[in-house]
Design a protein around this motif. Structure first.
Motif, mmCIF file in Angstrom:
data_model
loop_
_atom_site.group_PDB
_atom_site.id
_atom_site.type_symbol
_atom_site.label_atom_id
_atom_site.label_comp_id
_atom_site.label_asym_id
_atom_site.label_seq_id
_atom_site.Cartn_x
_atom_site.Cartn_y
_atom_site.Cartn_z
ATOM 1 N N PHE A 36 -3.581 4.496 4.924
ATOM 2 C CA PHE A 36 -2.158 4.206 5.113
ATOM 3 C C PHE A 36 -1.305 5.006 4.135
ATOM 4 N N ARG A 85 2.330 -8.149 -2.763
ATOM 5 C CA ARG A 85 0.990 -8.356 -2.204
ATOM 6 C C ARG A 85 0.810 -7.902 -0.763
ATOM 7 N N VAL A 86 1.854 -7.839 0.029
ATOM 8 C CA VAL A 86 1.664 -7.567 1.458
ATOM 9 C C VAL A 86 1.567 -6.060 1.701
ATOM 10 N N PRO A 87 0.512 -5.613 2.403
ATOM 11 C CA PRO A 87 0.313 -4.171 2.597
ATOM 12 C C PRO A 87 1.325 -3.557 3.563
ATOM 13 N N ILE A 88 2.486 -3.269 2.995
ATOM 14 C CA ILE A 88 3.563 -2.566 3.697
ATOM 15 C C ILE A 88 4.027 -1.486 2.726
ATOM 16 N N TRP A 89 4.293 -0.307 3.272
ATOM 17 C CA TRP A 89 4.702 0.812 2.424
ATOM 18 C C TRP A 89 5.976 1.438 2.953
ATOM 19 N N LYS A 90 6.744 1.916 2.009
ATOM 20 C CA LYS A 90 8.059 2.484 2.288
ATOM 21 C C LYS A 90 8.025 3.976 2.012
ATOM 22 N N VAL A 116 1.640 -1.353 -2.925
ATOM 23 C CA VAL A 116 2.520 -1.633 -1.794
ATOM 24 C C VAL A 116 3.985 -1.544 -2.199
ATOM 25 N N SER A 117 4.852 -1.344 -1.224
ATOM 26 C CA SER A 117 6.290 -1.203 -1.516
ATOM 27 C C SER A 117 7.139 -1.752 -0.384
ATOM 28 N N HIS A 119 9.412 -9.046 8.576
ATOM 29 C CA HIS A 119 9.553 -7.730 7.942
ATOM 30 C C HIS A 119 9.555 -6.651 9.021
ATOM 31 N N TYR A 163 8.964 2.232 7.285
ATOM 32 C CA TYR A 163 7.993 1.262 6.789
ATOM 33 C C TYR A 163 6.733 1.364 7.633
ATOM 34 N N GLU A 164 5.600 1.386 6.939
ATOM 35 C CA GLU A 164 4.307 1.372 7.614
ATOM 36 C C GLU A 164 3.550 0.154 7.088
ATOM 37 N N ALA A 165 2.817 -0.531 7.962
ATOM 38 C CA ALA A 165 2.075 -1.722 7.539
ATOM 39 C C ALA A 165 0.636 -1.639 8.006
ATOM 40 N N TYR A 166 -0.238 -2.284 7.255
ATOM 41 C CA TYR A 166 -1.586 -2.559 7.750
ATOM 42 C C TYR A 166 -1.446 -3.921 8.435
ATOM 43 N N VAL A 197 5.752 -11.261 -1.450
ATOM 44 C CA VAL A 197 5.647 -10.298 -0.345
ATOM 45 C C VAL A 197 5.728 -8.880 -0.894
ATOM 46 N N LYS A 198 6.669 -8.664 -1.805
ATOM 47 C CA LYS A 198 6.835 -7.319 -2.350
ATOM 48 C C LYS A 198 5.619 -6.875 -3.162
#
Lengths: 142, 81, 142, 81
Positions: D10, C118-123, D78-79, C80, C49-52, C115-116
């Motif tokens: 990112f 809108r939140v800038p996290i990538w898998k 996003v994911s 998270h 997981y990577e996040a801004y 969260v799934k």
């Protein structure tokens, strides 16, 4: 392994949750019922739970089995305390694991809703004013 | 022809009757009839419509006949969770 | 205290739950997102997981605040993971305490759904066949 | 009149550009324009409609003008969770 259990001892949430792990599961929903400090406008100090053990365990198992048939879930379990509980104590725990979160939430909610309506467990509330009462909420028929 | 049964009481019914269980000999025709007897003897106010009945740890119907030696429980509205 | 947090370390579920205790609470709903061993028909070995970070924390806080406005709840929190995770690892945790269970379930589900989205996290999924892919599910919008 | 900015990348955008951030001087009129420049320079296929844009850690609108010294991030779908 039973999927519904009554316990006279505090519930071990970590152990209950560990029993529902599955590499295929992406979502795990839980519900904890805690003893709260008020009910129907009265301050509550604590309560006792009494169960008709044999029937409660059968009906509880039946509810968990229904949830597993109705929803696309991998594992589910419910545990309920009996005996004397204080404010903040964990009274009931439900956990459900599923590939996807929607089914996990739906099954978890189904189980707690049905347990509250059908499983022969009764609560006696102790009020701060000193009296106590068994709760027997009457549900409209059939 | 009387039938010997054990009755179980829980929660406020247990407090009302003063016992968790009792052995009875009854000539009641069915579970509904039996509840009528018990209501009268212990002064229980609950109308039958608000209760459920169980025999030997399984829910039963009020119209079911009595089985000698069985364990009968009248289930007041529940409040677990 | 932040109500949304990113963590490079395993989440401490017991501590997170303890932060949401309240004597007025009768219901506590949680959701755990676990890394599962398959996705879209492919076997998965693990993921990153990577996040801004700055934006993720702000947007996450906003989502928890929205849930607390919309539903009658007492406390809520979401955490998270970032970094490398294995199958079965806890990726995201949401917990909500409320006087009544309906609001606890609804708020919990609202938080994880938002969260799934809108939140800038990538898998980035690592497949058993050796390749890996960032997931960027395109949502029809707005 | 060019504006100096920092760009953040990112996930697959980071892999595509090969950098997590870069300093740019641009004459783009707004964020939409800036994305067009970046798309062309790095060969990014994502249509703008599938991305969001953020400035200094807050979501912004594509029509917003550029602020000198700000940090701009293009947010692919996003994911998390």
């Amino acid at each position: 392994m039973p999927r519904f259990l009554l316990s006279a001892e505090p519930l071990d949430v970590a152990a209950l949750g560990a029993g529902l792990r599955d590499p295929r599961a992406g979502g795990h929903a839980t519900f904890e019922g805690w003893v709260r400090d008020h009910h129907a406008g009265r301050a509550v100090d604590g309560l006792d739970y009494e169960a008709y053990g044999a029937l409660a365990e059968r009906e509880g198992e039946r509810i968990v089995a229904e949830a597993m048939e109705r929803f696309d879930v991998l594992a589910a379990c419910c545990a309920h305390r009996v005996g004397a509980l204080a404010i903040g104590d964990l009274a009931v725990w439900v956990g459900v694991s599923a590939a996807h979160r929607g089914a996990a939430f739906d099954a978890c909610r189904y189980i707690i809703d049905e347990v509250k309506q059908r499983v022969p467990i009764w609560k006696r509330e102790h009020y701060r004013e000193g009296d106590a009462d068994w709760l027997h909420p009457v549900v409209d028929g059939p | 022809m009387s039938v010997a049964l054990t009755l179980l009481y829980f929660a406020s019914l247990r407090e009302r009757t003063g016992v968790a269980s009792e052995a009875v000999d009854t000539e009641a025709a069915d579970l509904a009839d039996l509840y009528g007897e018990i209501q009268a003897r212990h002064g229980i106010a609950w109308p039958r419509e608000h209760l459920r009945v169980a025999v030997d740890g399984e829910f039963a119907r009020w119209q079911d006949p009595l089985r000698a030696g069985s364990e009968v429980a009248f289930i007041p509205p529940v409040s677990g969770g």
